[in-house]
Design a protein around this motif. Structure first.
Motif, PDB file in Angstrom:
ATOM      1  N   GLY A 254      14.236  25.757  38.029  1.00 57.61           N
ATOM      2  CA  GLY A 254      14.604  27.150  37.562  1.00 57.61           C
ATOM      3  C   GLY A 254      13.938  27.640  36.334  1.00 57.61           C
ATOM      4  O   GLY A 254      14.607  28.266  35.453  1.00 57.61           O
ATOM      5  N   ALA A 255      12.763  26.997  36.100  1.00 57.63           N
ATOM      6  CA  ALA A 255      11.847  27.364  34.793  1.00 57.63           C
ATOM      7  C   ALA A 255      11.204  28.592  34.902  1.00 57.63           C
ATOM      8  O   ALA A 255      10.544  28.892  36.031  1.00 57.63           O
ATOM      9  N   VAL A 256      10.793  29.242  33.872  1.00 60.11           N
ATOM     10  CA  VAL A 256      10.074  30.171  33.908  1.00 60.11           C
ATOM     11  C   VAL A 256       8.535  29.755  33.885  1.00 60.11           C
ATOM     12  O   VAL A 256       8.386  28.981  33.150  1.00 60.11           O
ATOM     13  N   PRO A 257       7.692  30.437  34.763  1.00 62.54           N
ATOM     14  CA  PRO A 257       7.964  31.749  35.572  1.00 62.54           C
ATOM     15  C   PRO A 257       8.615  31.513  36.785  1.00 62.54           C
ATOM     16  O   PRO A 257       7.903  32.550  37.700  1.00 62.54           O
ATOM     17  N   PHE A 258       8.854  30.644  37.463  1.00 63.69           N
ATOM     18  CA  PHE A 258       9.239  30.299  38.498  1.00 63.69           C
ATOM     19  C   PHE A 258      10.788  30.511  38.883  1.00 63.69           C
ATOM     20  O   PHE A 258      11.305  29.945  39.684  1.00 63.69           O
ATOM     21  N   SER A 336      22.151  31.278  32.541  1.00 65.48           N
ATOM     22  CA  SER A 336      22.874  30.161  31.708  1.00 65.48           C
ATOM     23  C   SER A 336      21.758  29.108  32.078  1.00 65.48           C
ATOM     24  O   SER A 336      21.546  28.136  31.447  1.00 65.48           O
ATOM     25  N   SER A 337      21.595  28.745  33.544  1.00 64.43           N
ATOM     26  CA  SER A 337      21.103  27.833  33.976  1.00 64.43           C
ATOM     27  C   SER A 337      19.728  27.726  33.727  1.00 64.43           C
ATOM     28  O   SER A 337      19.046  26.712  33.353  1.00 64.43           O
ATOM     29  N   ILE A 338      19.045  28.895  33.654  1.00 66.60           N
ATOM     30  CA  ILE A 338      17.666  28.995  33.187  1.00 66.60           C
ATOM     31  C   ILE A 338      17.644  28.628  31.737  1.00 66.60           C
ATOM     32  O   ILE A 338      16.561  27.652  31.558  1.00 66.60           O
TER      33      ILE A 338
END
Length: 523
Positions: A254-258, A336-338
């Motif tokens: 769930g990390a940016v940019p995904f 929050s999870s991100i």
């Protein structure tokens, strides 16, 4: 070739027994769905799921206690300290997931799942199914199939097994996400988005597997590490494969940019599924990420550490600042999870000495962090299922105003979980963040720790926003939600998660020692 000349693979049955228990239990659940009478199906499925997960957990703990550290199934799985630790954590989360799935009291005797997910929302067939109080008890074997894939994913020792496990644990989650009893269109939309984006990320993952095979000539982690050490193949091929593989893994983290799937799926999926998926998927993905990048790609860490550090900063920033403006409790916890994914990645980049037989300091820190985050996550989503209005969940923060006065016990538990998310001292979340930030600092990423601390301060605002709404704000007319009385399943889950959050915040030593003893990878 005659039959006598065939060499059969050697299988270590006891070490593989947790996987066997899960797949057998899931298969029996499918059979029970077909042959057990409807009136007895729910009790049968719940009992079978609990027995299956407890059996797998008992076998895992037994093998861990015997210090059975070796490669099994012809080197397909690495049964080492991290594998046992993450398997235990996933199975404990699986028990929490069964408890969430089994809750029916808060909704007047029906589950959170659609009476007939195959029907068109609002159709006569759906209304007929609801009138008959049907329910999808096959959600329990789906959970077991997903757990089976998660355990495979966390212990896989080659890239092909890793890809198969990725699909095995993902497909049941795609189905479960579209089975909400209420807000069916949103639930189906969430499942479709999750499936399409998941398939897209799997394509990147598989392309990365192909490129790394082209670089190393092997799918196994040990051979890839040896090829990097020798440096005989073209380096751009390794970097391209590394980036593609990271894309697939970071999607599940769930990390940016995904991360774009996370808010929609958290909001649309049935809350029990969201609670289970929020911690189980992240734990599984992080376990695989550690094994792949510490064992197989550890020698190339000077290339992937800056990439991960940049992604960690972006992830923390997006999760923290967008979370500030959320007024839906499930969407707030999605961001929050991100943010928490960013904190975990800060610990990942702090690795100093990855490799064969080397204890990695980041592993116990991240393992403890996931345990603390998992306790708060399961507890928070259990409470979300209880706050209701007009027969359904009340997820807007306006509905949570004044709950501290009408039900102080539930509000106190939710406050505890919010404080743990924020990393307030005397909670498990504080110890977890301290460990992860220390690992990043020791690894030479002090600037990343500074950014992480700032992001933690920002996230504390929206956690406190929930606390303020519950204790210090007057409910608006027609907006206040009511706390429904749950069954023993939810009360037990709340008790365990609340006590665990406090206990690990006050006396973390035992779990820390256990995690430290499980920091050694093999290949």
């Amino acid at each position: 070739m005659s039959l006598l000349e065939i060499t059969f693979p050697a299988l270590e049955w006891l070490l593989e027994a947790p996987l066997i228990a899960l797949i057998v239990g899931a298969t029996l659940g499918v059979v029970a769905e077909a042959f057990v009478p409807r009136r007895a199906r729910f009790v049968t499925q719940v009992g079978l799921a609990v027995v299956t997960v407890l059996t797998a957990l008992g076998l895992t703990i037994h093998n861990w206690s015997q210090k059975s550290i070796e490669l099994v199934a012809e080197g397909t799985f690495a049964m080492d300290g991290p594998a046992y630790f993450f398997w235990t954590l996933l199975l404990v989360v699986g028990l929490g997931g069964v408890a969430l799935f089994a809750e029916r009291a808060v909704a007047g005797g029906v589950s959170a799942f659609a009476a007939s997910a195959a029907t068109v929302p609002g159709s006569p067939l759906e209304r007929e199914a609801e009138a008959q109080k049907r329910e999808h008890t096959e959600v329990f074997p789906l959970l077991l199939f997903s757990l089976f894939g998660m355990l495979m994913f966390a212990a896989a020792n080659d890239l092909l097994t890793l890809f198969v496990a990725l699909e095995v644990f993902s497909l049941p989650l795609y189905l479960l996400s579209g089975m909400a009893r209420r807000r069916r269109w949103i639930s189906q939309e969430a499942a479709l988005k999750y499936f399409l984006l998941g398939a897209f990320s799997s394509a990147f993952f598989l392309f990365g597997v192909a490129l790394l095979y082209g670089y190393a000539g092997s799918f196994t982690y040990g051979r890839i590490a040896e090829a990097i050490a020798l440096g005989q193949a073209p380096w751009p091929l390794l970097l391209a494969g590394l980036v593609m593989l990271a894309t697939g893994l970071l999607f599940k983290v769930g990390a940016v940019p995904f991360h774009s799937w996370t808010p929609d799926v958290y909001t649309g999926a049935p809350t029990p599924v969201t609670g289970f998926m929020a911690i189980a998927t992240k734990t599984t993905a992080v376990a695989a990420l550690l094994r792949v990048f510490y064992v197989a790609l550890g020698a190339a860490r000077w290339d992937w550490q800056p990439i991960f550090a940049t992604i960690a900063v972006a992830t923390m920033a997006v999760g923290a600042f967008i979370g500030l403006v959320q007024n839906d409790i499930k969407r707030l916890l999605a961001y929050s999870s991100i943010a928490h994914a960013g904190f975990i990645l800060a610990g990942v980049v702090g690795v100093q000495t990855p490799g064969d037989g080397v204890a990695v300091a980041s592993v116990p820190a991240i393992g403890f962090y996931l345990l603390a985050y998992g306790l708060a996550t399961l507890g928070a989503f259990a409470i979300i299922t209880m706050v209701r209005r007009s027969g359904g969940e009340a997820n807007s923060l306006a509905a949570w105003q004044g709950i501290g006065r009408t039900n102080p016990l539930v509000a106190a538990a939710m406050t505890l979980f919010m404080l743990s998310f924020a990393g307030i001292p005397l909670t498990a979340g504080f110890v977890g963040k301290l460990l992860v930030f220390s690992a990043a600092w020791t690894g030479g990423y002090g600037w990343l720790v500074f950014i992480a601390i700032l992001a933690s301060l920002v996230t504390a605002f929206f956690y406190l926003k929930v606390v303020v709404a519950m204790w210090f704000q007057e409910p608006e007319t027609g907006e206040q939600g009511q706390v429904a009385a749950p069954s023993a399943w939810t009360w037990t889950l709340l008790g365990v998660t609340a006590v665990g959050t406090v206990f690990l915040g006050l006396v973390p030593g035992g779990i820390l020692d256990l995690a430290a003893s499980a920091a050694q990878f093999i290949r």
